[in-house]
Design an enzyme around this catalytic site. Structure first.
Site, PDB file in Angstrom:
ATOM      1  N   ASN A  40       0.859  -1.177   0.000  1.00  0.00           N
ATOM      2  CA  ASN A  40       0.000   0.000   0.000  1.00  0.00           C
ATOM      3  C   ASN A  40       0.897   1.229   0.000  1.00  0.00           C
ATOM      4  O   ASN A  40       1.512   1.549   1.015  1.00  0.00           O
ATOM      5  CB  ASN A  40      -0.891  -0.038   1.250  1.00  0.00           C
ATOM      6  CG  ASN A  40      -1.707   1.219   1.421  1.00  0.00           C
ATOM      7  OD1 ASN A  40      -1.768   2.054   0.525  1.00  0.00           O
ATOM      8  ND2 ASN A  40      -2.333   1.357   2.586  1.00  0.00           N
ATOM      9  N   LYS A  74       0.035   4.236  -0.169  1.00  0.00           N
ATOM     10  CA  LYS A  74      -0.601   5.404   0.450  1.00  0.00           C
ATOM     11  C   LYS A  74      -0.412   6.634  -0.471  1.00  0.00           C
ATOM     12  O   LYS A  74      -0.371   6.449  -1.679  1.00  0.00           O
ATOM     13  CB  LYS A  74      -0.062   5.632   1.866  1.00  0.00           C
ATOM     14  CG  LYS A  74      -0.123   4.337   2.689  1.00  0.00           C
ATOM     15  CD  LYS A  74       0.136   4.495   4.146  1.00  0.00           C
ATOM     16  CE  LYS A  74       0.022   3.126   4.823  1.00  0.00           C
ATOM     17  NZ  LYS A  74       0.181   3.192   6.269  1.00  0.00           N
ATOM     18  N   HIS A  96      -9.296   1.114   5.247  1.00  0.00           N
ATOM     19  CA  HIS A  96      -7.997   1.279   5.906  1.00  0.00           C
ATOM     20  C   HIS A  96      -8.171   2.204   7.113  1.00  0.00           C
ATOM     21  O   HIS A  96      -8.979   3.139   7.073  1.00  0.00           O
ATOM     22  CB  HIS A  96      -6.980   1.869   4.922  1.00  0.00           C
ATOM     23  CG  HIS A  96      -5.579   1.821   5.452  1.00  0.00           C
ATOM     24  ND1 HIS A  96      -5.113   2.735   6.366  1.00  0.00           N
ATOM     25  CD2 HIS A  96      -4.572   0.949   5.239  1.00  0.00           C
ATOM     26  CE1 HIS A  96      -3.863   2.422   6.679  1.00  0.00           C
ATOM     27  NE2 HIS A  96      -3.508   1.343   6.000  1.00  0.00           N
ATOM     28  N   GLU A 146      -6.535   4.596   8.129  1.00  0.00           N
ATOM     29  CA  GLU A 146      -6.337   6.022   7.822  1.00  0.00           C
ATOM     30  C   GLU A 146      -7.596   6.624   7.203  1.00  0.00           C
ATOM     31  O   GLU A 146      -7.883   7.803   7.389  1.00  0.00           O
ATOM     32  CB  GLU A 146      -5.106   6.192   6.913  1.00  0.00           C
ATOM     33  CG  GLU A 146      -3.821   5.967   7.705  1.00  0.00           C
ATOM     34  CD  GLU A 146      -2.659   5.382   6.929  1.00  0.00           C
ATOM     35  OE1 GLU A 146      -2.672   5.417   5.685  1.00  0.00           O
ATOM     36  OE2 GLU A 146      -1.729   4.863   7.587  1.00  0.00           O
ATOM     37  N   GLU A 180      -4.840  -5.010  10.669  1.00  0.00           N
ATOM     38  CA  GLU A 180      -3.807  -3.993  10.866  1.00  0.00           C
ATOM     39  C   GLU A 180      -4.057  -3.281  12.189  1.00  0.00           C
ATOM     40  O   GLU A 180      -4.894  -2.367  12.267  1.00  0.00           O
ATOM     41  CB  GLU A 180      -3.843  -2.964   9.730  1.00  0.00           C
ATOM     42  CG  GLU A 180      -3.592  -3.554   8.356  1.00  0.00           C
ATOM     43  CD  GLU A 180      -3.040  -2.519   7.384  1.00  0.00           C
ATOM     44  OE1 GLU A 180      -1.946  -2.768   6.851  1.00  0.00           O
ATOM     45  OE2 GLU A 180      -3.668  -1.469   7.180  1.00  0.00           O
ATOM     46  N   GLY A 200       3.088   2.143  10.721  1.00  0.00           N
ATOM     47  CA  GLY A 200       4.081   3.208  10.566  1.00  0.00           C
ATOM     48  C   GLY A 200       4.839   3.547  11.836  1.00  0.00           C
ATOM     49  O   GLY A 200       5.481   4.595  11.909  1.00  0.00           O
ATOM     50  N   SER A 207       3.960  -2.255  10.156  1.00  0.00           N
ATOM     51  CA  SER A 207       5.406  -2.344  10.351  1.00  0.00           C
ATOM     52  C   SER A 207       6.024  -3.676   9.920  1.00  0.00           C
ATOM     53  O   SER A 207       6.952  -4.170  10.563  1.00  0.00           O
ATOM     54  CB  SER A 207       5.765  -2.027  11.812  1.00  0.00           C
ATOM     55  OG  SER A 207       5.381  -0.691  12.127  1.00  0.00           O
TER      56      SER A 207
HETATM   57  P1  13P Z   1       3.443   0.295   7.499  1.00  0.00           P
HETATM   58  O1  13P Z   1       3.912  -1.000   6.863  1.00  0.00           O
HETATM   59  O2  13P Z   1       4.152   1.488   6.967  1.00  0.00           O
HETATM   60  O3  13P Z   1       3.406   0.197   8.974  1.00  0.00           O
HETATM   61  O4  13P Z   1       1.911   0.499   7.023  1.00  0.00           O
HETATM   62  C1  13P Z   1       1.020  -0.547   7.130  1.00  0.00           C
HETATM   63  C2  13P Z   1      -0.222  -0.187   6.412  1.00  0.00           C
HETATM   64  O5  13P Z   1      -0.964   0.690   6.820  1.00  0.00           O
HETATM   65  C3  13P Z   1      -0.525  -0.920   5.170  1.00  0.00           C
HETATM   66  O6  13P Z   1      -1.820  -0.683   4.753  1.00  0.00           O
END
Ligand code: 13P
Length: 250
Positions: A11, A13, A97, A99, A167, A173, A212
């Site tokens: 992803n 983002k 997601h 976010e 997740e 992150g 992560s």
């Molecule tokens: P990270 O791998 O950067 O922690 O992000 C995970 C994520 O949100 C994938 O959708």
């Protein structure tokens, strides 16, 4: 025991302009002569899907979107429909997601409607769920997952049109990951809850872990029972890092 083909999805983002397509081109080259034991997917910004498809022409890497609107078309300025993603070359779309749930206040019901729109367009919906740090500290993780599964997975979901991504919000992150015991507990719970909402299809549905994931922890996380792949953020942006994660399945 059903055998499930794993998936490693990246992803991106809100990262990447045309110059970033160097990475999927490199990745396609690295994977050219490899017999993959998992599906590999990149979900770049929607603006790059069509060009990503052309730079990876002939490769096995699939493409996905990061969100879609629940409607097929209409007066929704700035939004993208599942049909549009499909038209651009996507085979999947991430919905729900954390976010999006946080930044855009998306509810389980909206996530379910988006997943249903994805299914109607012929896309696989990658439905994200996961608890916040407060919820984990309060011992509410499994309860939260149950609620999100009941609310976000629409009728008509099958093992082939649906992937669930666990997740934990606090692991995204941050460099933090749950212990393998915590991952195992969450994934076993998700598997059991999927059986309740999807019936027999739940047993074959892929459950990805995200948060992560890096080359250094991928093999351990991917080795946990009921973990059928990874949804990767930061480490999917560079081909060398992403292949380090895919290697967990080579
Ligand atoms: P990270 O791998 O950067 O922690 O992000 C995970 C994520 O949100 C994938 O959708």
């Amino acid at each position: 025991m059903t055998s499930i083909r794993p998936m490693v999805a990246g992803n991106w983002k809100m990262n990447g302009t045309t110059a970033a397509l160097r990475e999927p081109r490199l990745l396609a080259g690295m994977l050219r002569d490899v017999k993959l034991k998992c599906d590999v997917m990149i979900c770049p910004p929607a603006t790059l899907i069509r060009r990503a498809k052309s730079v990876m022409k002939g490769s096995k890497i699939k493409l996905g979107g990061q969100d879609c609107h629940a409607a097929v078309s209409g007066a929704h300025t700035g939004d993208i429909s599942a049909d549009m993603l499909k038209d651009a070359g996507a085979t999947s779309v991430i919905v729900g997601h954390s976010e999006r749930r946080t930044n855009h206040k998306e509810t389980d019901a909206q996530v379910a409607a988006k997943a249903q729109a994805a299914h109607k367009a012929g896309l696989t919906a990658i439905i994200c769920i996961g608890e916040t740090l407060d919820e984990r500290k309060g011992g509410k993780t499994l309860e939260v997952l149950t609620g999100q599964i009941k609310g976000s997975i629409p009728a008509g979901s099958t093992a082939s049109n649906t992937v669930v991504a666990y997740e934990p919000v606090w692991a995204i992150g941050t460099g933090l990951t749950p212990t393998t015991k915590e991952v195992e507990e969450a994934h076993a719970h998700i598997r059991a809850e999927l059986a309740k909402v999807m019936g027999e299809e739940g047993a074959g549905t892929r459950i990805l872990y995200g948060g992560s994931v890096k080359p250094s922890n991928a093999a351990e996380l991917m080795g946990v029972a009921n973990v059928n792949g990874a949804l990767v953020g930061g480490a999917s942006l560079k081909a060398v890092d992403f292949i380090g994660i895919i290697k967990a399945y080579l």
